[in-house]
Design a protein around this motif. Structure first.
Motif, PDB file in Angstrom:
ATOM      1  N   ILE A  18       0.852  -1.303  -0.034  1.00  0.00           N
ATOM      2  CA  ILE A  18       0.067   0.085   0.222  1.00  0.00           C
ATOM      3  C   ILE A  18       0.857   1.523  -0.190  1.00  0.00           C
ATOM      4  CG2 ILE A  18      -1.674   1.500   1.451  1.00  0.00           C
ATOM      5  CD1 ILE A  18      -3.024  -1.142   0.011  1.00  0.00           C
ATOM      6  N   SER A  19       1.948   1.213   0.814  1.00  0.00           N
ATOM      7  CA  SER A  19       2.676   2.495   0.899  1.00  0.00           C
ATOM      8  C   SER A  19       3.610   2.798  -0.276  1.00  0.00           C
ATOM      9  CB  SER A  19       3.690   2.404   2.165  1.00  0.00           C
ATOM     10  OG  SER A  19       2.914   2.033   3.449  1.00  0.00           O
ATOM     11  N   ASN A  20       4.005   2.019  -1.030  1.00  0.00           N
ATOM     12  CA  ASN A  20       4.631   2.446  -2.220  1.00  0.00           C
ATOM     13  C   ASN A  20       3.590   2.997  -3.315  1.00  0.00           C
ATOM     14  OD1 ASN A  20       7.486   1.489  -2.003  1.00  0.00           O
ATOM     15  ND2 ASN A  20       6.710  -0.701  -1.818  1.00  0.00           N
ATOM     16  N   TYR A  21       2.527   2.444  -3.452  1.00  0.00           N
ATOM     17  CA  TYR A  21       1.529   2.948  -4.142  1.00  0.00           C
ATOM     18  C   TYR A  21       1.183   4.239  -3.791  1.00  0.00           C
ATOM     19  CZ  TYR A  21       1.126  -0.827  -7.706  1.00  0.00           C
ATOM     20  OH  TYR A  21       1.460  -1.549  -8.598  1.00  0.00           O
ATOM     21  N   ILE A  22       1.087   4.496  -2.329  1.00  0.00           N
ATOM     22  CA  ILE A  22       0.719   5.971  -1.809  1.00  0.00           C
ATOM     23  C   ILE A  22       1.989   6.848  -2.317  1.00  0.00           C
ATOM     24  CG2 ILE A  22       0.388   7.316   0.290  1.00  0.00           C
ATOM     25  CD1 ILE A  22      -1.232   5.245   1.314  1.00  0.00           C
ATOM     26  N   ALA A  23       3.297   6.519  -2.096  1.00  0.00           N
ATOM     27  CA  ALA A  23       4.011   7.167  -2.561  1.00  0.00           C
ATOM     28  C   ALA A  23       4.203   7.527  -4.192  1.00  0.00           C
ATOM     29  CB  ALA A  23       5.504   6.599  -2.222  1.00  0.00           C
ATOM     30  N   LEU A  24       3.723   6.664  -4.920  1.00  0.00           N
ATOM     31  CA  LEU A  24       3.707   6.752  -6.408  1.00  0.00           C
ATOM     32  C   LEU A  24       2.488   7.621  -6.871  1.00  0.00           C
ATOM     33  CD1 LEU A  24       5.064   5.764  -9.044  1.00  0.00           C
ATOM     34  CD2 LEU A  24       3.088   3.983  -9.073  1.00  0.00           C
ATOM     35  N   ASP A  25       1.501   7.520  -6.139  1.00  0.00           N
ATOM     36  CA  ASP A  25       0.221   8.779  -6.038  1.00  0.00           C
ATOM     37  C   ASP A  25       0.734  10.082  -5.926  1.00  0.00           C
ATOM     38  OD1 ASP A  25      -2.368   9.817  -6.264  1.00  0.00           O
ATOM     39  OD2 ASP A  25      -1.810   9.974  -3.844  1.00  0.00           O
ATOM     40  N   ALA A  26       1.658  10.120  -4.895  1.00  0.00           N
ATOM     41  CA  ALA A  26       1.828  11.557  -4.194  1.00  0.00           C
ATOM     42  C   ALA A  26       3.137  12.043  -5.472  1.00  0.00           C
ATOM     43  CB  ALA A  26       2.689  11.419  -2.944  1.00  0.00           C
ATOM     44  N   PHE A  27       3.903  11.098  -6.035  1.00  0.00           N
ATOM     45  CA  PHE A  27       4.920  11.456  -6.944  1.00  0.00           C
ATOM     46  C   PHE A  27       4.168  12.229  -8.150  1.00  0.00           C
ATOM     47  CE2 PHE A  27       7.206  11.156 -10.882  1.00  0.00           C
ATOM     48  CZ  PHE A  27       8.340  11.974 -10.638  1.00  0.00           C
ATOM     49  N   TYR A  28       3.226  11.569  -8.675  1.00  0.00           N
ATOM     50  CA  TYR A  28       2.450  12.019 -10.059  1.00  0.00           C
ATOM     51  C   TYR A  28       1.800  13.366  -9.431  1.00  0.00           C
ATOM     52  CZ  TYR A  28       2.621   7.227 -11.899  1.00  0.00           C
ATOM     53  OH  TYR A  28       3.013   6.204 -12.210  1.00  0.00           O
ATOM     54  N   ARG A  29       1.135  13.598  -8.340  1.00  0.00           N
ATOM     55  CA  ARG A  29       0.709  14.881  -7.952  1.00  0.00           C
ATOM     56  C   ARG A  29       1.864  16.090  -8.034  1.00  0.00           C
ATOM     57  NH1 ARG A  29      -1.214  14.923  -3.055  1.00  0.00           N
ATOM     58  NH2 ARG A  29      -0.700  12.908  -2.453  1.00  0.00           N
ATOM     59  N   TYR A  30       2.782  15.293  -7.485  1.00  0.00           N
ATOM     60  CA  TYR A  30       4.228  16.382  -7.347  1.00  0.00           C
ATOM     61  C   TYR A  30       4.682  16.806  -8.642  1.00  0.00           C
ATOM     62  CZ  TYR A  30       8.839  18.057  -6.664  1.00  0.00           C
ATOM     63  OH  TYR A  30      10.070  18.794  -6.978  1.00  0.00           O
ATOM     64  N   SER A  31       4.464  15.812  -9.690  1.00  0.00           N
ATOM     65  CA  SER A  31       5.231  16.053 -10.995  1.00  0.00           C
ATOM     66  C   SER A  31       4.147  17.146 -11.616  1.00  0.00           C
ATOM     67  CB  SER A  31       5.266  14.874 -11.500  1.00  0.00           C
ATOM     68  OG  SER A  31       4.047  14.616 -12.133  1.00  0.00           O
ATOM     69  N   GLY A  32       2.908  17.143 -11.440  1.00  0.00           N
ATOM     70  CA  GLY A  32       2.021  18.028 -11.918  1.00  0.00           C
ATOM     71  C   GLY A  32       1.885  19.533 -11.377  1.00  0.00           C
ATOM     72  N   THR A  33       2.542  19.510  -9.964  1.00  0.00           N
ATOM     73  CA  THR A  33       2.131  20.773  -9.427  1.00  0.00           C
ATOM     74  C   THR A  33       3.801  21.331  -8.676  1.00  0.00           C
ATOM     75  OG1 THR A  33       2.167  19.614  -7.192  1.00  0.00           O
ATOM     76  CG2 THR A  33       0.179  20.175  -8.496  1.00  0.00           C
ATOM     77  N   GLN A  34       4.739  20.586  -8.545  1.00  0.00           N
ATOM     78  CA  GLN A  34       5.815  21.046  -7.917  1.00  0.00           C
ATOM     79  C   GLN A  34       5.707  21.465  -6.759  1.00  0.00           C
ATOM     80  OE1 GLN A  34       8.615  20.424  -9.844  1.00  0.00           O
ATOM     81  NE2 GLN A  34       7.107  19.448 -11.538  1.00  0.00           N
ATOM     82  N   ASP A  35       4.879  21.117  -6.027  1.00  0.00           N
ATOM     83  CA  ASP A  35       4.337  21.624  -4.770  1.00  0.00           C
ATOM     84  C   ASP A  35       5.337  20.620  -3.714  1.00  0.00           C
ATOM     85  OD1 ASP A  35       3.267  22.217  -2.273  1.00  0.00           O
ATOM     86  OD2 ASP A  35       1.253  22.073  -2.727  1.00  0.00           O
ATOM     87  N   PRO A  36       6.240  21.620  -3.012  1.00  0.00           N
ATOM     88  CA  PRO A  36       7.038  20.838  -1.928  1.00  0.00           C
ATOM     89  C   PRO A  36       6.160  20.047  -0.648  1.00  0.00           C
ATOM     90  CG  PRO A  36       7.675  23.148  -2.346  1.00  0.00           C
ATOM     91  CD  PRO A  36       6.365  23.129  -2.922  1.00  0.00           C
ATOM     92  N   ALA A  37       4.775  20.628  -0.576  1.00  0.00           N
ATOM     93  CA  ALA A  37       4.155  19.843   0.505  1.00  0.00           C
ATOM     94  C   ALA A  37       3.645  18.515   0.113  1.00  0.00           C
ATOM     95  CB  ALA A  37       3.033  20.541   0.854  1.00  0.00           C
ATOM     96  N   ILE A  38       3.303  18.130  -1.070  1.00  0.00           N
ATOM     97  CA  ILE A  38       3.107  17.111  -1.922  1.00  0.00           C
ATOM     98  C   ILE A  38       4.218  16.239  -1.895  1.00  0.00           C
ATOM     99  CG2 ILE A  38       2.474  15.895  -4.043  1.00  0.00           C
ATOM    100  CD1 ILE A  38       0.466  18.221  -4.532  1.00  0.00           C
ATOM    101  N   LEU A  39       5.436  16.918  -2.305  1.00  0.00           N
ATOM    102  CA  LEU A  39       6.943  16.199  -1.951  1.00  0.00           C
ATOM    103  C   LEU A  39       6.945  15.275  -0.766  1.00  0.00           C
ATOM    104  CD1 LEU A  39       9.286  15.052  -3.543  1.00  0.00           C
ATOM    105  CD2 LEU A  39      10.609  17.158  -2.903  1.00  0.00           C
TER     106      LEU A  39
END
Length: 274
Positions: free
Chosen positions: A43-64
């Protein structure tokens, strides 16, 4: 004297039997904890992957930071698994999974660095990471089944349904995020061999149906109703992907379902002990 010997012998046998039952119970508990850690790892790895995709679209440090938290949770689970095989799995099998995880972490690090440097993702590198996440998840699932067989552990059917539903939801959430947050959504949609979102959503339907079977537990019924309510709200977005859907709502409700599934697992396991 003879009667005394018989009593002593009977008492000895009873104590040995009690000790064996206790040892077996502890072994079963250790094996179940092992399975729980493997589940958390997936589960945790897919949560990290989801967060990366969101980060890649926003460059938001909080999402990182969400990426970091997901990787750290997976890392903690992997370390626990590696230290507590207890004969459930061979050290080589666990090390193989650990090596796949190292590859995933390296790709995550490279993807983050590229995003920071050029302000947008590298499609090839991002695809490599998505494919590695799927390879690693499949490996973890294979080891999960091996651990069940090795320990001869019969996990409750509803606990298994909830865990499978959680893995499926985490996978869908990451895939949806990949399509939503990539500026190249038409060419990048997650791992190459991953099932389409509508297929995964229908599989989730099946797991949710299995979870709803069995005797009623008041708190569990409320939790399952919560899951169904949230799922009904976002199911259409997974079945019929549309770029006009509000992605942060899908993400929030998906995470709410993950949290509720975790609660359902806890309630089911508690009911088995009572």
């Amino acid at each position: 004297m003879t009667n005394e010997r018989v009593r002593i012998r009977s008492l000895t046998f009873a104590l040995i039997a009690l000790a064996l039952v206790s040892l077996n119970a502890r072994a079963q508990e250790a094996a179940d904890t092992f399975l729980s850690d493997l589940h958390t790892f997936r589960i945790s790895n897919y949560i990290a992957l989801d967060a990366f995709y969101r980060y890649s679209g926003t460059q938001d440090p909080a999402i990182l930071q969400d990426v970091v938290n997901g990787i750290n949770a997976a890392n903690d689970a992997m370390n626990t698994v590696a230290k507590a095989t207890n004969g459930v799995l061979s050290k080589d099998a666990v090390e193989d999974l650990n090596q796949e995880f190292d590859k995933f972490k390296a790709l995550m690090r490279d993807n983050i660095n590229v995003n920071r440097k050029q302000g947008y993702p590298d499609l090839r590198l991002m695809s490599d990471m998505a494919n590695q996440a799927l390879t690693m998840s499949d490996k973890a699932t294979e080891l999960y089944k091996q651990a069940q067989d090795s320990a001869q552990l019969k996990t409750d059917d509803r606990v298994e349904a909830a865990r499978m539903a959680a893995v499926k939801m985490a996978q869908m959430m990451a895939k949806y995020s990949a399509r939503t947050n990539s500026s190249n959504a038409q060419t990048f949609q997650g791992a190459a061999d991953e099932k389409a979102l509508d297929q995964q959503a229908k599989e989730f339907d099946g797991f949710l149906e299995q979870l709803g079977r069995g005797r009623d537990i008041p708190a569990l019924k409320d939790t399952i109703d919560e899951i169904r309510s949230k799922w009904e709200f976002i199911r259409g977005s997974y079945i019929n992907y549309n770029q006009n859907n509000v992605s942060f709502v899908i993400d929030r409700y998906s995470k709410g379902i993950l949290s509720a599934l975790n609660t359902a697992i806890d309630l089911l396991q508690q009911s088995q002990k009572s």
